[in-house]
Design a protein around this motif. Structure first.
Motif, PDB file in Angstrom:
ATOM      1  N   THR A  32     -26.788  14.401  -2.440  1.00  0.00           N
ATOM      2  CA  THR A  32     -26.894  14.641  -3.679  1.00  0.00           C
ATOM      3  C   THR A  32     -25.989  15.825  -4.047  1.00  0.00           C
ATOM      4  O   THR A  32     -24.961  16.597  -4.591  1.00  0.00           O
ATOM      5  CB  THR A  32     -27.291  14.777  -4.738  1.00  0.00           C
ATOM      6  N   VAL A  33     -26.829  17.151  -2.649  1.00  0.00           N
ATOM      7  CA  VAL A  33     -26.042  17.831  -2.939  1.00  0.00           C
ATOM      8  C   VAL A  33     -24.979  18.147  -2.141  1.00  0.00           C
ATOM      9  O   VAL A  33     -23.875  19.350  -2.884  1.00  0.00           O
ATOM     10  CB  VAL A  33     -27.661  19.634  -2.245  1.00  0.00           C
ATOM     11  N   ALA A  34     -24.988  18.158  -0.850  1.00  0.00           N
ATOM     12  CA  ALA A  34     -23.591  18.067  -0.583  1.00  0.00           C
ATOM     13  C   ALA A  34     -22.016  17.133  -1.346  1.00  0.00           C
ATOM     14  O   ALA A  34     -21.785  18.628  -1.055  1.00  0.00           O
ATOM     15  CB  ALA A  34     -23.744  17.024   0.060  1.00  0.00           C
ATOM     16  N   ALA A  35     -22.171  16.059  -2.093  1.00  0.00           N
ATOM     17  CA  ALA A  35     -21.761  15.741  -3.043  1.00  0.00           C
ATOM     18  C   ALA A  35     -21.403  16.626  -4.204  1.00  0.00           C
ATOM     19  O   ALA A  35     -20.269  17.039  -4.647  1.00  0.00           O
ATOM     20  CB  ALA A  35     -22.308  14.828  -4.023  1.00  0.00           C
ATOM     21  N   GLY A  36     -22.487  17.859  -4.743  1.00  0.00           N
ATOM     22  CA  GLY A  36     -22.307  18.558  -5.886  1.00  0.00           C
ATOM     23  C   GLY A  36     -21.485  20.064  -5.455  1.00  0.00           C
ATOM     24  O   GLY A  36     -20.330  20.888  -6.034  1.00  0.00           O
ATOM     25  N   LEU A 164     -30.383  10.704 -11.651  1.00  0.00           N
ATOM     26  CA  LEU A 164     -31.519  12.023 -10.584  1.00  0.00           C
ATOM     27  C   LEU A 164     -30.506  12.297  -9.502  1.00  0.00           C
ATOM     28  O   LEU A 164     -30.055  13.264  -9.590  1.00  0.00           O
ATOM     29  CB  LEU A 164     -32.845  10.829 -10.543  1.00  0.00           C
ATOM     30  N   PHE A 165     -30.088  11.553  -9.134  1.00  0.00           N
ATOM     31  CA  PHE A 165     -28.960  11.189  -7.532  1.00  0.00           C
ATOM     32  C   PHE A 165     -27.740  11.276  -8.036  1.00  0.00           C
ATOM     33  O   PHE A 165     -27.005  11.692  -7.503  1.00  0.00           O
ATOM     34  CB  PHE A 165     -29.194  10.749  -6.712  1.00  0.00           C
ATOM     35  N   GLY A 166     -26.723  11.386  -9.427  1.00  0.00           N
ATOM     36  CA  GLY A 166     -26.343  11.152  -9.917  1.00  0.00           C
ATOM     37  C   GLY A 166     -25.284  12.489 -10.599  1.00  0.00           C
ATOM     38  O   GLY A 166     -25.248  13.076 -10.224  1.00  0.00           O
ATOM     39  N   VAL A 170     -25.679  16.391  -8.969  1.00  0.00           N
ATOM     40  CA  VAL A 170     -24.332  16.719  -8.879  1.00  0.00           C
ATOM     41  C   VAL A 170     -23.296  16.990  -9.449  1.00  0.00           C
ATOM     42  O   VAL A 170     -23.087  18.100  -8.828  1.00  0.00           O
ATOM     43  CB  VAL A 170     -23.160  15.109  -9.004  1.00  0.00           C
ATOM     44  N   ILE A 171     -23.422  17.014 -10.543  1.00  0.00           N
ATOM     45  CA  ILE A 171     -22.677  17.762 -11.903  1.00  0.00           C
ATOM     46  C   ILE A 171     -23.791  19.916 -11.611  1.00  0.00           C
ATOM     47  O   ILE A 171     -22.909  20.638 -11.896  1.00  0.00           O
ATOM     48  CB  ILE A 171     -22.991  17.357 -13.339  1.00  0.00           C
ATOM     49  N   GLY A 172     -24.879  19.080 -11.908  1.00  0.00           N
ATOM     50  CA  GLY A 172     -25.708  20.381 -12.004  1.00  0.00           C
ATOM     51  C   GLY A 172     -25.598  21.701 -10.353  1.00  0.00           C
ATOM     52  O   GLY A 172     -25.396  22.576 -10.384  1.00  0.00           O
ATOM     53  N   THR A 173     -25.304  20.625  -9.068  1.00  0.00           N
ATOM     54  CA  THR A 173     -25.144  21.336  -8.010  1.00  0.00           C
ATOM     55  C   THR A 173     -23.772  22.260  -8.255  1.00  0.00           C
ATOM     56  O   THR A 173     -23.266  22.933  -7.906  1.00  0.00           O
ATOM     57  CB  THR A 173     -24.752  21.024  -7.346  1.00  0.00           C
ATOM     58  N   SER A 198     -20.439  12.485  -9.171  1.00  0.00           N
ATOM     59  CA  SER A 198     -21.875  11.829  -9.712  1.00  0.00           C
ATOM     60  C   SER A 198     -22.629  10.525  -9.933  1.00  0.00           C
ATOM     61  O   SER A 198     -23.113   9.996  -9.295  1.00  0.00           O
ATOM     62  CB  SER A 198     -21.993  12.717 -11.160  1.00  0.00           C
ATOM     63  N   VAL A 199     -20.390   9.659 -10.297  1.00  0.00           N
ATOM     64  CA  VAL A 199     -20.589   8.271 -10.165  1.00  0.00           C
ATOM     65  C   VAL A 199     -20.863   7.304  -8.865  1.00  0.00           C
ATOM     66  O   VAL A 199     -21.519   7.099  -8.912  1.00  0.00           O
ATOM     67  CB  VAL A 199     -19.328   7.822 -10.572  1.00  0.00           C
TER      68      VAL A 199
END
Length: 328
Positions: A32-36, A164-166, A170-173, A198-199
């Motif tokens: 999730t953090v890597a995607a953000g 949580l993981f979307g 992602v958007i928060g990161t 995020s999706v």
């Protein structure tokens, strides 16, 4: 997510904490953090320090939530954990032997303190908007693990997993990094990539959860849990599991078009590969082999692999770095 009961014989504190932290599931937070971070990199907004803090925060929150889940489950279902003890391992013998539930509760509190400490650093760097993310995160975690009727034990668990993981993760990161140089925090130009990613991460996380719940479906039914596979049935769960793989490839294809990537079909080879892995695991779920649990690492690693691949592509093809954050 439950990993099953442990034998009644003594177990070291280290063994208990490692087992109940569910290390395989931590790959989801990393992804999730890597995607953000990838979403931020596409607009030239990647920041290493905020990204690192987001990773630590996500890991600490997930570990704390998992410990609290086991603690609450222990107290609610009275699975005899209080009658079992933990060998204090290398601790002072004067401490004696500790009730398992007490160890889980104390460990959950410790990791929440660590998460709050990192969260304060993010607040200082990002501003008051981070409090909104924190409130949403705490609310979803509480509803998922600690509410009188935890969402993790109902069919709505897939919703909290997606959130949580979307979008939240992602958007928060992405915002934690883009806020240092974007003209406006909610500039659609800077936020847009995170919406697609995020999706993608949300759908992959849902599949991680569905895989776990199908693998433990019989145990969940025996314990009275109404997880999604228990309520919807195995056939519908498998259909959604396979469909999600197609949907995240479509979402990434749309992101490639939005980014106007030259030769974008070439970039779709990795998402296509993750979809193939997803179909393979879907087949394994249908067959239900005796060693099905060991494939959990596959679906979690599939999520991390895709997010890291997208991060690499984003760094190589994203906009030039216009960072306003200077750290000496």
């Amino acid at each position: 997510m439950s990993t099953g009961n442990t034998p009644s014989e003594n177990i070291s504190i280290t063994g208990l904490l490692v087992h109940n932290a569910a290390p395989r599931m931590l790959l989801m937070s990393m992804a999730t953090v890597a995607a953000g971070t990838a979403a931020a990199a596409l607009r030239g907004n990647m920041e290493l320090l905020p990204a690192t803090l987001c990773l630590l925060f996500a890991l600490f929150v997930q570990i704390a939530g998992t410990y609290m889940h086991f603690y609450v489950e222990t107290r609610r279902r009275k699975l005899r954990f209080d009658d079992e003890v933990v060998d204090p391992d290398s601790l002072d013998d004067a401490l004696g032997q500790l009730p398992r539930a007490s160890v889980l509760r104390a460990s959950a509190s410790a990791f929440m303190i660590l998460a709050a400490t990192v969260g304060l650093a993010l607040l200082a760097m990002g501003g008051l908007w981070t409090l909104l993310v924190a409130v949403v995160l705490v609310a979803v975690v509480w509803l998922t693990f600690m509410a009188p009727r935890p969402m993790a034990e109902t069919s709505l668990g897939v919703v909290s997993t997606f959130l949580l993981f979307g979008p939240v993760g992602v958007i928060g990161t992405c915002l934690a990094q883009s806020g240092h140089e974007a003209s406006s925090l909610m500039s659609f130009y800077d936020v847009e990539p995170s919406l697609y990613l995020s999706v993608v991460m949300g759908l992959m996380a849902v599949n991680c959860g569905i895989f776990h719940n199908i693998a433990s479906r019989k145990m969940d039914m025996a314990l009275g849990k109404q997880t999604f596979p228990v309520v919807a049935g195995k056939r519908l769960s498998l259909f959604i599991f396979g469909l999600n793989g197609i949907l995240w490839v479509v979402a990434l294809g749309m992101l490639c078009l939005v980014q106007n990537l030259t030769g974008w079909l070439w970039y779709m080879t990795v998402p296509a590969l993750t979809m193939i892995v997803n179909f393979y695991l879907c087949r394994k779920l249908a067959e239900m082999p005796a060693d099905l649990q060991r494939y959990q690492i596959w679906i979690n690693a599939n999520m991390l692999f895709l997010s890291v691949a997208v991060l690499v592509v984003s760094i190589l093809t994203g906009a030039s770095d216009d960072s306003g954050l200077i750290i000496f």
